[in-house]
Design a protein around this motif. Structure first.
Motif, short mmCIF file in Angstrom:
data_model
loop_
_atom_site.label_atom_id
_atom_site.label_comp_id
_atom_site.label_asym_id
_atom_site.label_seq_id
_atom_site.Cartn_x
_atom_site.Cartn_y
_atom_site.Cartn_z
N ALA A 271 0.84 13.15 -4.46
CA ALA A 271 2.31 13.03 -4.53
C ALA A 271 2.72 11.92 -5.48
CB ALA A 271 2.88 12.77 -3.14
N ASN B 126 3.84 8.94 6.15
CA ASN B 126 4.32 7.57 5.99
C ASN B 126 3.32 6.63 6.64
OD1 ASN B 126 5.53 5.15 5.97
ND2 ASN B 126 7.44 5.83 6.87
N ARG C 148 3.11 -2.29 7.92
CA ARG C 148 3.30 -3.73 7.81
C ARG C 148 4.78 -4.07 7.97
NH1 ARG C 148 -1.51 -6.88 6.19
NH2 ARG C 148 -3.05 -5.25 6.08
N GLY D 286 9.00 -7.74 2.43
CA GLY D 286 10.04 -7.46 3.38
C GLY D 286 9.60 -6.37 4.33
N ASN D 287 10.56 -5.59 4.78
CA ASN D 287 10.26 -4.52 5.73
C ASN D 287 9.67 -3.34 4.97
OD1 ASN D 287 10.20 -2.58 7.64
ND2 ASN D 287 12.38 -2.67 8.15
N LEU D 288 8.40 -3.05 5.26
CA LEU D 288 7.71 -2.00 4.53
C LEU D 288 7.88 -0.62 5.15
CD1 LEU D 288 4.45 -3.97 3.79
CD2 LEU D 288 6.14 -3.29 2.12
N ALA D 289 8.43 -0.58 6.35
CA ALA D 289 8.61 0.72 7.00
C ALA D 289 9.75 1.46 6.33
CB ALA D 289 8.91 0.51 8.48
N GLY D 290 9.55 2.73 6.08
CA GLY D 290 10.60 3.50 5.43
C GLY D 290 10.32 4.97 5.58
N SER D 291 11.01 5.77 4.81
CA SER D 291 10.80 7.22 4.87
C SER D 291 10.88 7.77 3.46
CB SER D 291 11.88 7.86 5.74
OG SER D 291 13.13 7.75 5.11
N ASP E 83 4.73 7.66 -3.13
CA ASP E 83 5.18 9.06 -3.16
C ASP E 83 6.54 9.16 -3.86
OD1 ASP E 83 6.85 7.93 -1.34
OD2 ASP E 83 6.29 9.23 0.33
N ARG F 273 9.24 7.46 -3.33
CA ARG F 273 10.39 7.43 -2.44
C ARG F 273 11.50 6.53 -2.98
NH1 ARG F 273 8.15 5.72 3.09
NH2 ARG F 273 6.95 7.58 2.60
N VAL G 74 0.83 -1.20 0.00
CA VAL G 74 0.00 0.00 0.00
C VAL G 74 0.87 1.26 0.00
CG1 VAL G 74 -1.95 -1.12 1.10
CG2 VAL G 74 -0.18 -0.06 2.52
N TYR G 75 0.22 2.39 -0.31
CA TYR G 75 0.87 3.69 -0.28
C TYR G 75 1.58 3.88 1.05
CZ TYR G 75 1.40 8.70 -0.92
OH TYR G 75 1.91 9.96 -1.06
N PRO G 76 2.74 4.43 1.11
CA PRO G 76 3.46 5.13 0.05
C PRO G 76 4.48 4.28 -0.70
CG PRO G 76 4.51 5.59 2.13
CD PRO G 76 3.36 4.66 2.44
N ASN G 77 4.56 2.98 -0.38
CA ASN G 77 5.56 2.16 -1.08
C ASN G 77 5.11 1.82 -2.48
OD1 ASN G 77 7.01 2.32 1.25
ND2 ASN G 77 6.37 0.33 2.02
N SER H 110 3.34 3.30 6.29
CA SER H 110 3.79 1.91 6.33
C SER H 110 3.70 1.37 7.74
CB SER H 110 5.24 1.83 5.86
OG SER H 110 5.31 2.22 4.54
N ARG I 123 -3.80 10.36 -3.88
CA ARG I 123 -2.49 10.66 -3.32
C ARG I 123 -1.70 11.44 -4.36
NH1 ARG I 123 -2.39 9.11 2.13
NH2 ARG I 123 -3.57 7.17 2.31
#
Lengths: 966, 182
Positions: A813, B159, B163, A731-736, A770, A772, A710-713, B161, A811
């Motif tokens: 962006a 942000n 998951r 994988g790891n979806l957390a980011g900036s 977005d 990224r 899902v957004y923002p990835n 995210s 979205r």
């Protein structure tokens, strides 16, 4: 050495030993995973089956308004409980012998019924009709006599809080370690029933952590594959399946027939060295011996969908679908004494694709063959009589169904009076033509000109008697509208000994079609009326799930696969189940009425125009320097039954029918989510069908899937260069926004490992990004427009969304201009997504019509997006759209476009600003644009958008030009 | 001895200057030798001559009658081109001895100025015989326009995210908000 020094040496030694152990363990683990022996194929076992096996569906908590415990147990007065399953029973749901835990729960997302989700039990019993079944629950006890439970409607108990309904079947024939599918049945003269099927052995499961650590090679399963098996049913039990094909193999849908001498013929399609051919093998039961595997076809091109019957003289006939010189034809042959009597004969005579053969034979020695054809720009059903001696067709093909509607996948059987019964699917006119979404006003469009692949679908039955077509006097459609309210597909027929005509079909069980689940249903024409409707227990699975059927005793024996799904995400493994169905009442001579259906299928003017537009694109060639380019039109976002969500996308087969016929594409890739939500067998089946329709240079299928973060990835559609690579887990979806997302970088690494690529889609929605992340090698293009939703070029562009008109979230962006402004070098393509057809294309400039050629064209961004068959060439000297280069001359673009209607507007955009917009108002344009404002040393990106008078659009990929005058 | 060396050096320098001038001639004169058979190339030379105010090259492209008012023509075309952002050949008809081009000069003022150029072949060379200004038309979208700048980009910057590894991610349009058909 000092004491401290010795301590350091000891410490270093310990660390060294641990390190060595760690390294050795890593090597061992790597070796274990990459060189692991092939998983052992489990040996099947015999399965008893008696006529008194019955399934009952028990719905609990019908009046629940809050979560309620329905835990309890089941008791039978006679017979025994064979199996019990709980569905929707809450997180604690389970079965332990006769006891079960099942609770209604509260689902806050559910809007209806106060959010209450009610549990249901499916019990399989081996008990006589007199058996009394008692169910004790925490909400009270109820009981019923098995013979009293109706099959066509629920019986309400416990003051309306419980409903029970009988289902046909389903005795589990296969084990849980394999995926068992594609059953086919035939009955010998001695009454023995033979079952051919395919057993898929999965590869060793991968370890998620190892994949996430970058061990991508483990996403290529080893030792997995198909095996065709043959089992028999002697009236008491099913024998363990004997191996028929090589193991492992890559096969498609076997068939089985028994000749006059009792020899069992098993035929199937198998891919060897990139070619699908028909293979067969003969089993002699009396001696327990097999013939060698025989190869029936050898020509290049796919041969598949083989069907069989035996004629009155006991000979076995085969018919199949065969790709020859750029189209599918229907071929047939006769096997005698284990060998073909002559070369296969081409039966169909159209210059279009012919599909889905079905064979049957009457008692007088005549053999009938039906198929469907796209000869008139829509599917029609035809039938011929074959000469029993020569195998040639006798006379012209009879039009069984020939209207502008979708009429396909016939299934035919003969009854004891030598009447031929024909069932087929009937769908919308203009099937697979321009369709966006039911929310078309949001795009905005004035309407949908065509129909999607699976909107209205039903099954029809006709009867050929005395050379004339009839219909059952009882109105089948009227009956189905009351009893089977959703789309019905894949009809199959059996005539039982009493003359009753059984009609089987697939249907989604939910009114709104949520989730990817379809069941098999049966109804019977007793000569005067249809009914009752029965659901086959355990038959949940994909839409295209065909049964093995034979007349048996006073009813029908059927074998079918089911994977216990409520949707693809929660499917278990596919197993085979068997059921016997018996007539519910007396049988009468069939009442028939003349079939007065019109025969008015003919190519329309619009269809002829489209052929011309496609021919223009296919004949186009562009020579730039030493390179010669051809245009190759397609897409890779086609959803199917594997991830249909709301029963709107149709079967895998229909997606390829669309590609070859209604869409007339040159290439296509499947876009189902993670190739079926990471289920290995769904992946195997999707990739298998892609290979079946890989027909270069006429048509290229690519191995692809949609990866949905899902957004923002952002969702990204992936193309892989070859078969055998599984989708990448999350994988790891957390980011900036600054550093991007680790998961997306993992995707880029995976694509670089395998040589694939990806493209973001619907980038300015909740499925978007977005921006990224971008890797120009792994993500060279973007789906700028998709048929199901909008244009994500920039706010205010034609067909672009606003906060009010968005479909799937807004979205901003994620608009493509933002990516370009960040310096991303993205080419443009367009694909469909759910439901939408015939209005979103990725058109490539390829130097080679192959999977690799498609990837290379995308990698170079040599592509454009279009909503119709618009020709658009934008180049600069020897450079093509998508190129990045320096120029000593002022940046210049040469633009050539041929529309499918007048070109109303042409726009040239430089660095996200419109620099030239004109209104040519003509079908073809040739422009040479020169930028008079370019500053030496600067890099500019330029792209062209075409807008037709009829609203169709095309977007050329940008060129990035650095102006360096000498 | 020194004088001799200086003479040689001087000769080399003179040769270099002459060579450089010869090499630069095509640019200064509009590549006459290369493109005289190609009217499209002559159009480009015409444009560059105007933009670079290369009077000699400009006049060399004109047919004799037109050359008589060449300076006025150069002034008029240059005045327009200097305020143009792009120069687009939208129509070209090339016969054996005549050629006609219609060029859209996209002005900064949002107007497109169509100009027709007629050429004739004299021997091997093409010469401009007529320049005709056609009625200007307003561009559908003014040059330099950046549509959609008003969009609120901040809406998409958070942000979301949440998951972590192994999840299947959310997909669109999914729910199970239904009961089975009875």
């Amino acid at each position: 050495m000092s004491q401290a020094g010795r301590r350091w040496v000891v410490l270093a030694g310990v660390v060294g030993v641990f390190g060595l152990v760690f390294v050795l363990q890593g090597i061992w683990q790597h070796g274990a995973s990459s060189q692991a022996p092939r998983p052992a194929r489990p040996a099947p076992s015999a399965v008893p089956m008696t006529p008194t096996m019955t399934a009952v569906q028990i719905e609990l908590g019908l009046k629940d308004e809050q979560p309620t415990r329905w835990d309890g147990e089941v008791h039978l007065s006679e017979g025994k409980l064979l199996d019990m399953q709980v569905s929707f029973g809450g997180p604690m749901a389970r079965v332990d012998g006769q006891r079960f835990i099942a609770r209604s729960t509260l689902d806050k997302k559910k809007k209806k019924d106060g959010g209450i989700v009610r549990p249901s039990l499916l019990i399989l019993v081996d008990a006589p009709a007199t058996a009394q079944i008692q169910v004790k629950t925490e909400q009270g006890a109820f009981s019923f006599r098995l013979g009293d439970v109706p099959v066509d409607k629920p019986m309400v108990l416990l003051e309306g809080r419980v409903a029970v309904q009988r289902q046909a079947g389903g005795v589990r024939l296969t084990g849980r370690q394999t995926e068992d599918d594609f059953p086919a049945l035939a009955r010998g003269a001695d009454g023995t029933v033979w079952l051919a099927y395919v057993e898929y052995l999965p590869g060793r499961p991968y370890v998620l952590e190892r994949i996430l650590a970058g061990n991508f090679e483990e996403l290529e399963p080893q030792g997995n594959g198909d095996l065709v098996r043959l089992a028999k049913f002697d009236g008491q039990a099913w024998s363990p399946g004997l191996p028929v094909s090589d193991d492992p193999a890559d096969v498609w849908r076997p068939t089985v027939a028994v000749d006059g001498r009792g020899q069992v013929y098993v035929a199937w399609a198998e891919q060897r060295e990139g070619n699908w051919d028909i293979y067969y093998r003969v089993y002699t039961p009396s001696a327990g011996t097999w013939s060698p595997i025989q190869r029936l076809t050898t020509a290049a091109g796919t041969d598949f969908n083989v069907v069989a019957t035996n004629d009155a003289a006991g000979r076995v006939w085969l018919a199949w679908q065969s790709w020859r010189q750029g189209q599918f034809d229907i071929l047939a042959t006769v096997l005698e004494n284990g060998r073909p009597r002559s070369d296969p004969v081409v039966i169909s005579d159209s210059d279009a694709n012919d599909w889905s053969p079905s064979l049957t034979a009457d008692r007088r020695g005549r053999v009938y063959l039906a198929w469907d054809t796209y000869a008139h720009g829509n599917y029609d059903v035809r039938l011929v009589v074959l000469d029993a001696q020569t195998g040639q067709r006798l006379g012209e093909a009879l039009a069984i169904a020939a209207t502008p509607a979708f009429e396909a996948r016939p299934h035919i059987v003969c009854d004891a009076q030598d009447r031929v019964w024909i069932a087929y699917e009937q769908g919308d006119e203009l099937w697979g033509k321009d369709f966006a979404t039911e929310q078309f006003k949001r795009i905005p469009l004035t309407g949908n000109l065509g129909a999607p692949l699976y909107r209205n679908r039903t099954v029809q039955v006709k009867c050929l008697a005395n050379s004339k077509l009839h219909r059952p006097a009882a109105d089948l459609q009227g009956y189905l509208k009351k009893s089977a309210v959703r789309n019905r597909s894949l009809p199959q027929l059996v005539v039982d000994r009493a003359g009753g005509v059984w009609l089987f079909f697939r249907m989604h069980p939910l009114p709104g079609g949520a989730g990817e689940v379809w069941y098999s249903y049966a109804t019977r024409y007793d000569g005067q009326s249809w009914g009752p409707l029965r659901r086959l227990a355990q038959s949940a699975g994909l839409l295209d799930n065909r049964l093995g059927l034979v007349a048996y005793e006073d009813g029908v024996l059927c074998v079918y696969s089911g994977d216990g799904r409520l949707r693809t995400q929660n499917r278990q493994q596919a197993d085979l189940f068997a059921a016997t169905l018996h007539a519910a009442g007396p049988t009468h001579p069939p009442q028939l009425v003349p079939d007065d259906s019109p025969v008015n299928s003919a190519p329309t003017a619009e269809y002829q125009r489209e052929l011309q537009d496609v021919r223009r694109l296919r004949e186009f060639q562009l020579q730039l320097g030493q390179r010669k380019y051809a245009l190759y039109r397609g897409e890779f976002h086609r959803h199917t039954e594997v991830s249909a969500h709301r029963d709107g996308d149709g079967s895998l087969e229909d997606s390829w029918r669309y590609a070859l016929d209604a869409g007339r594409l040159d290439w296509m890739g499947n876009g189902d989510h993670d190739n079926g939500f990471h289920h290995e067998y769904m992946w195997w089946r999707i990739q298998k069908t892609a290979d079946l329709f890989h027909l270069p240079p006429y048509f290229v299928s690519v191995h692809s899937y949609e990866r949905s973060c899902v957004y923002p990835n952002g969702h990204r559609n992936v193309i892989l260069p070859r078969r055998g690579i599984r989708p990448l887990p999350r994988g790891n979806l957390a980011g900036s926004p600054e550093k991007g997302a680790p998961d997306t970088k993992l995707l880029y690494a995976y694509l670089k490992h395998f040589g694939g690529l990806c493209a973001s889609h619907t980038s300015a929605t909740d499925m978007g990004t977005d921006w990224r992340d971008n890797d120009p090698w792994a993500e060279p293009v973007v789906e700028i427009y998709q048929g199901h939703r909008h244009n994500y070029e920039h706010p205010g562009a034609p067909r672009s969304p606003t906060a009010e008109t968005q479909i799937g979230g807004f979205r901003p962006a994620g608009f493509v201009w933002n990516a370009l402004e960040k310096g991303y070098r993205l080419g443009f393509q367009s694909s469909s997504d759910h439901v939408s057809t015939h209005m979103s294309y990725g058109i490539l400039f390829v130097t080679e019509k192959s999977r690799q050629g498609i990837i290379e064209a995308f990698r170079q961004r040599h592509c454009y997006a279009a909503t119709d068959n618009i020709l658009l060439v934008v180049r600069s000297g020897s450079h093509l759209m998508g190129d990045i280069f320096e120029s000593a001359e002022r940046p210049t673009l040469e633009i050539h476009a041929v529309g499918t209607a007048d070109i109303a507007q042409v726009h040239i955009i430089r660095n996200n600003r419109y620099v030239y917009s004109a209104q040519p108002k003509q079908r073809e344009i040739r422009l040479t644009y020169t930028d008079l404002q370019a500053e030496p040393g600067n890099t500019y990106y330029y792209y062209v958008r075409i807008e037709q008078a009829d609203g169709n659009l095309a977007w050329a990929s940008p060129l990035w030009i650095t102006y360096r005058p000498k | 001895m020194l004088a001799a060396k200086l003479r040689i050096l001087g000769a080399v320098l003179v040769a270099l200057v002459v060579f450089a001038l010869i090499a630069d001639l095509p640019r200064r004169w509009g590549s006459l030798a290369i493109s005289e058979d190609d009217p499209l190339a002559r159009m480009r030379e015409f444009r560059e001559a105007v933009l670079q105010e290369n009077r000699m090259a400009f006049l060399a492209l004109l047919d004799a009658p037109l050359r008589e008012r060449g300076d006025a023509l150069l002034y008029g075309v240059r005045r327009r081109l200097l305020q143009a952002v792009s120069w687009v050949i939208v129509e070209q008809q090339v016969e054996s001895d005549t050629a006609r081009f219609v060029v859209h000069e996209q002005g900064r003022d949002g107007w497109i100025y169509p100009v027709r150029y007629d050429w004739v072949r004299r021997g091997r060379a093409w010469h401009l015989v007529q320049v005709t200004e056609l009625p200007p038309e307003r561009a559908v979208i003014a040059p330099g326009t950046r549509i959609g700048e008003e969009a609120d980009l901040s809406r998409g910057r958070e942000n979301e995210s949440t998951r972590t590894a192994g999840g299947s991610g959310r997909v669109e349009d999914q729910d199970a908000d239904e009961e089975e058909v009875p």
